[in-house]
Scaffold this motif. Sequence first.
Motif, PDB file in Angstrom:
ATOM      1  N   THR A   9       0.810  -1.216   0.000  1.00  0.00           N
ATOM      2  CA  THR A   9       0.000   0.000   0.000  1.00  0.00           C
ATOM      3  C   THR A   9       0.844   1.268   0.000  1.00  0.00           C
ATOM      4  N   GLU A  10       2.167   1.150   0.215  1.00  0.00           N
ATOM      5  CA  GLU A  10       3.043   2.313   0.246  1.00  0.00           C
ATOM      6  C   GLU A  10       4.293   2.074  -0.589  1.00  0.00           C
ATOM      7  N   PHE A  11       4.813   3.109  -1.164  1.00  0.00           N
ATOM      8  CA  PHE A  11       6.057   3.210  -1.909  1.00  0.00           C
ATOM      9  C   PHE A  11       6.411   1.947  -2.689  1.00  0.00           C
ATOM     10  N   VAL A  12       7.459   1.187  -2.264  1.00  0.00           N
ATOM     11  CA  VAL A  12       7.928   0.050  -3.055  1.00  0.00           C
ATOM     12  C   VAL A  12       6.841  -1.002  -3.214  1.00  0.00           C
ATOM     13  N   GLY A  13       6.208  -1.367  -2.126  1.00  0.00           N
ATOM     14  CA  GLY A  13       5.176  -2.386  -2.201  1.00  0.00           C
ATOM     15  C   GLY A  13       4.025  -1.969  -3.095  1.00  0.00           C
ATOM     16  N   ARG A  14       3.631  -0.724  -3.020  1.00  0.00           N
ATOM     17  CA  ARG A  14       2.529  -0.258  -3.854  1.00  0.00           C
ATOM     18  C   ARG A  14       2.918  -0.268  -5.325  1.00  0.00           C
ATOM     19  N   ALA A  15       4.143   0.175  -5.627  1.00  0.00           N
ATOM     20  CA  ALA A  15       4.587   0.181  -7.021  1.00  0.00           C
ATOM     21  C   ALA A  15       4.585  -1.226  -7.602  1.00  0.00           C
ATOM     22  N   ASP A  63       2.070 -18.173  -6.642  1.00  0.00           N
ATOM     23  CA  ASP A  63       3.255 -18.472  -7.447  1.00  0.00           C
ATOM     24  C   ASP A  63       4.471 -17.700  -6.959  1.00  0.00           C
ATOM     25  N   ALA A  64       4.232 -16.523  -6.414  1.00  0.00           N
ATOM     26  CA  ALA A  64       5.340 -15.702  -5.911  1.00  0.00           C
ATOM     27  C   ALA A  64       4.862 -14.855  -4.741  1.00  0.00           C
ATOM     28  N   VAL A  65       5.779 -14.612  -3.821  1.00  0.00           N
ATOM     29  CA  VAL A  65       5.559 -13.733  -2.681  1.00  0.00           C
ATOM     30  C   VAL A  65       6.605 -12.630  -2.757  1.00  0.00           C
ATOM     31  N   VAL A  66       6.208 -11.391  -2.521  1.00  0.00           N
ATOM     32  CA  VAL A  66       7.165 -10.283  -2.443  1.00  0.00           C
ATOM     33  C   VAL A  66       7.042  -9.651  -1.063  1.00  0.00           C
ATOM     34  N   ASP A  67       8.178  -9.528  -0.402  1.00  0.00           N
ATOM     35  CA  ASP A  67       8.227  -9.060   0.981  1.00  0.00           C
ATOM     36  C   ASP A  67       9.179  -7.867   1.074  1.00  0.00           C
ATOM     37  N   THR A  68       8.686  -6.729   1.557  1.00  0.00           N
ATOM     38  CA  THR A  68       9.518  -5.531   1.679  1.00  0.00           C
ATOM     39  C   THR A  68       9.908  -5.230   3.131  1.00  0.00           C
ATOM     40  N   TRP A  69       9.654  -6.134   4.032  1.00  0.00           N
ATOM     41  CA  TRP A  69       9.829  -5.899   5.469  1.00  0.00           C
ATOM     42  C   TRP A  69      11.243  -5.423   5.799  1.00  0.00           C
ATOM     43  N   SER A  70      11.328  -4.408   6.676  1.00  0.00           N
ATOM     44  CA  SER A  70      12.641  -3.913   7.088  1.00  0.00           C
ATOM     45  C   SER A  70      12.794  -3.872   8.609  1.00  0.00           C
ATOM     46  N   GLY A  71      11.875  -4.514   9.300  1.00  0.00           N
ATOM     47  CA  GLY A  71      11.955  -4.576  10.753  1.00  0.00           C
ATOM     48  C   GLY A  71      12.615  -5.860  11.222  1.00  0.00           C
ATOM     49  N   ALA A  72      12.127  -6.391  12.318  1.00  0.00           N
ATOM     50  CA  ALA A  72      12.725  -7.582  12.921  1.00  0.00           C
ATOM     51  C   ALA A  72      12.730  -8.753  11.940  1.00  0.00           C
ATOM     52  N   PRO A  73      13.885  -9.401  11.739  1.00  0.00           N
ATOM     53  CA  PRO A  73      13.956 -10.546  10.826  1.00  0.00           C
ATOM     54  C   PRO A  73      13.031 -11.687  11.211  1.00  0.00           C
ATOM     55  N   SER A  74      12.680 -11.792  12.485  1.00  0.00           N
ATOM     56  CA  SER A  74      11.806 -12.883  12.914  1.00  0.00           C
ATOM     57  C   SER A  74      10.460 -12.834  12.207  1.00  0.00           C
ATOM     58  N   ALA A  75      10.011 -11.645  11.793  1.00  0.00           N
ATOM     59  CA  ALA A  75       8.744 -11.542  11.070  1.00  0.00           C
ATOM     60  C   ALA A  75       8.861 -12.159   9.681  1.00  0.00           C
ATOM     61  N   VAL A  91      10.401 -13.443  -2.932  1.00  0.00           N
ATOM     62  CA  VAL A  91      11.249 -12.293  -3.260  1.00  0.00           C
ATOM     63  C   VAL A  91      11.353 -11.403  -2.032  1.00  0.00           C
ATOM     64  N   TYR A  92      12.555 -11.245  -1.535  1.00  0.00           N
ATOM     65  CA  TYR A  92      12.763 -10.352  -0.400  1.00  0.00           C
ATOM     66  C   TYR A  92      13.448  -9.083  -0.898  1.00  0.00           C
ATOM     67  N   ILE A  93      12.769  -7.950  -0.734  1.00  0.00           N
ATOM     68  CA  ILE A  93      13.349  -6.671  -1.133  1.00  0.00           C
ATOM     69  C   ILE A  93      14.311  -6.248  -0.025  1.00  0.00           C
ATOM     70  N   SER A  94      15.563  -6.497  -0.278  1.00  0.00           N
ATOM     71  CA  SER A  94      16.597  -6.249   0.703  1.00  0.00           C
ATOM     72  C   SER A  94      17.257  -4.897   0.430  1.00  0.00           C
ATOM     73  N   SER A  95      18.504  -4.760   0.792  1.00  0.00           N
ATOM     74  CA  SER A  95      19.201  -3.483   0.678  1.00  0.00           C
ATOM     75  C   SER A  95      20.688  -3.724   0.490  1.00  0.00           C
ATOM     76  N   ARG A  96      21.347  -2.801  -0.196  1.00  0.00           N
ATOM     77  CA  ARG A  96      22.795  -2.883  -0.303  1.00  0.00           C
ATOM     78  C   ARG A  96      23.466  -2.579   1.034  1.00  0.00           C
ATOM     79  N   SER A  97      22.679  -2.214   2.032  1.00  0.00           N
ATOM     80  CA  SER A  97      23.227  -2.029   3.378  1.00  0.00           C
ATOM     81  C   SER A  97      23.679  -3.342   4.005  1.00  0.00           C
ATOM     82  N   VAL A  98      23.337  -4.476   3.390  1.00  0.00           N
ATOM     83  CA  VAL A  98      23.760  -5.761   3.943  1.00  0.00           C
ATOM     84  C   VAL A  98      25.257  -6.001   3.749  1.00  0.00           C
ATOM     85  N   TYR A  99      25.921  -5.201   2.905  1.00  0.00           N
ATOM     86  CA  TYR A  99      27.352  -5.376   2.719  1.00  0.00           C
ATOM     87  C   TYR A  99      28.110  -4.739   3.881  1.00  0.00           C
TER      88      TYR A  99
END
Length: 331
Positions: A9-15, A63-75, A91-99
């Motif tokens: 409903t917002e930004f990346v997920g909505r797009a 067929d596919a799941v897209v997840d944009t979660w950026s909070g607790a990994p347990s979710a 599909v997990y929308i991650s970040s280059r911050s993982v480097y």
Amino acid sequence: MRLLMLGGTEFVGRAIAEEAVARGRRVTVFHRGHHTPPPGATALHGDRTAPDGLAALERGEWDAVVDTWSGAPSAVRDTARLLADRAGTYVYISSRSVYAYPASAGLDEDGPLVEEASPDAVQADYAQAKRGGELAALSAFADRALLARAGLILGPYENIGRLPWWLTRIARGGPVLAPGPRELPLQYIDVRDLAAWTLDAAERGLSGPYNLVSPPGHTTMGELLETCVRITGSDAALRWTPPDRILAAGIEPWSDLPIWLPPGELYDALHTADVSKAIATGLHCRPVADTVSTTWRWLRTLGGNAPQRPDRRPVGLAPEREAEVLRGLAD
């Protein structure tokens, strides 16, 4: 394709949800009910942080799941485990911050990652949370997990405020503190290009990590701000200022002057990624003028008041502080 969009409903997920609906896909949006989902999507309600918050997802196949979660990994862990036998690609929308920081210039997907990240964490900083989310997706879906490591994301629906701040500031007119060098290359991705690549990749069954951002130098600081002046029709006068003078004035890169970073370690980490892997799989990045003009049109429908994520501090230099700095630079 039957798509389950976690969020949507917002930004990346909505797009992503809007692009999927436009393609004629069967889209289910799972969200808390705080915002209206895109027309054409089926809505399911739940709160991933609450007990029994995933109850609405206990039935159904996708067929596919897209997840944009950026909070607790347990979710991410709990959701991925619940869906592992009833969904194809996760599909997990991650970040280059993982480097691991500092990420060297030209880093590809094989670069070193942050340490001490866990899929079971209930609290973590942003980098560890995103890496923990990746590990959670991989644990449940293995080679059916696609990790989209996005960089700077701009475009319509932005709820962080970076490009919206520049547009509203430049639209106001007058002298504008423009951080140099003017020819500084920028690397970002339009949220609509992220959405298109994500859906294409999910439909093709791609897996593993991908740096998802434009090629380095897709635009420059000069082209971006000058495009904002042209698109808004403003009489703004850009006062290009060297990085050392901006830093000496106590101005914070990225937060006080969004998008901009002076040359150095953080700039290398955010604006020089190797994206050849994503380009080879069809990533297309539209011109900066398209991103700016569409974001401006969207902002105008909101009266210039962009939405703001409650968990992020608003960005941008206060008008009186900018005026003070400009006066000091003129002395």
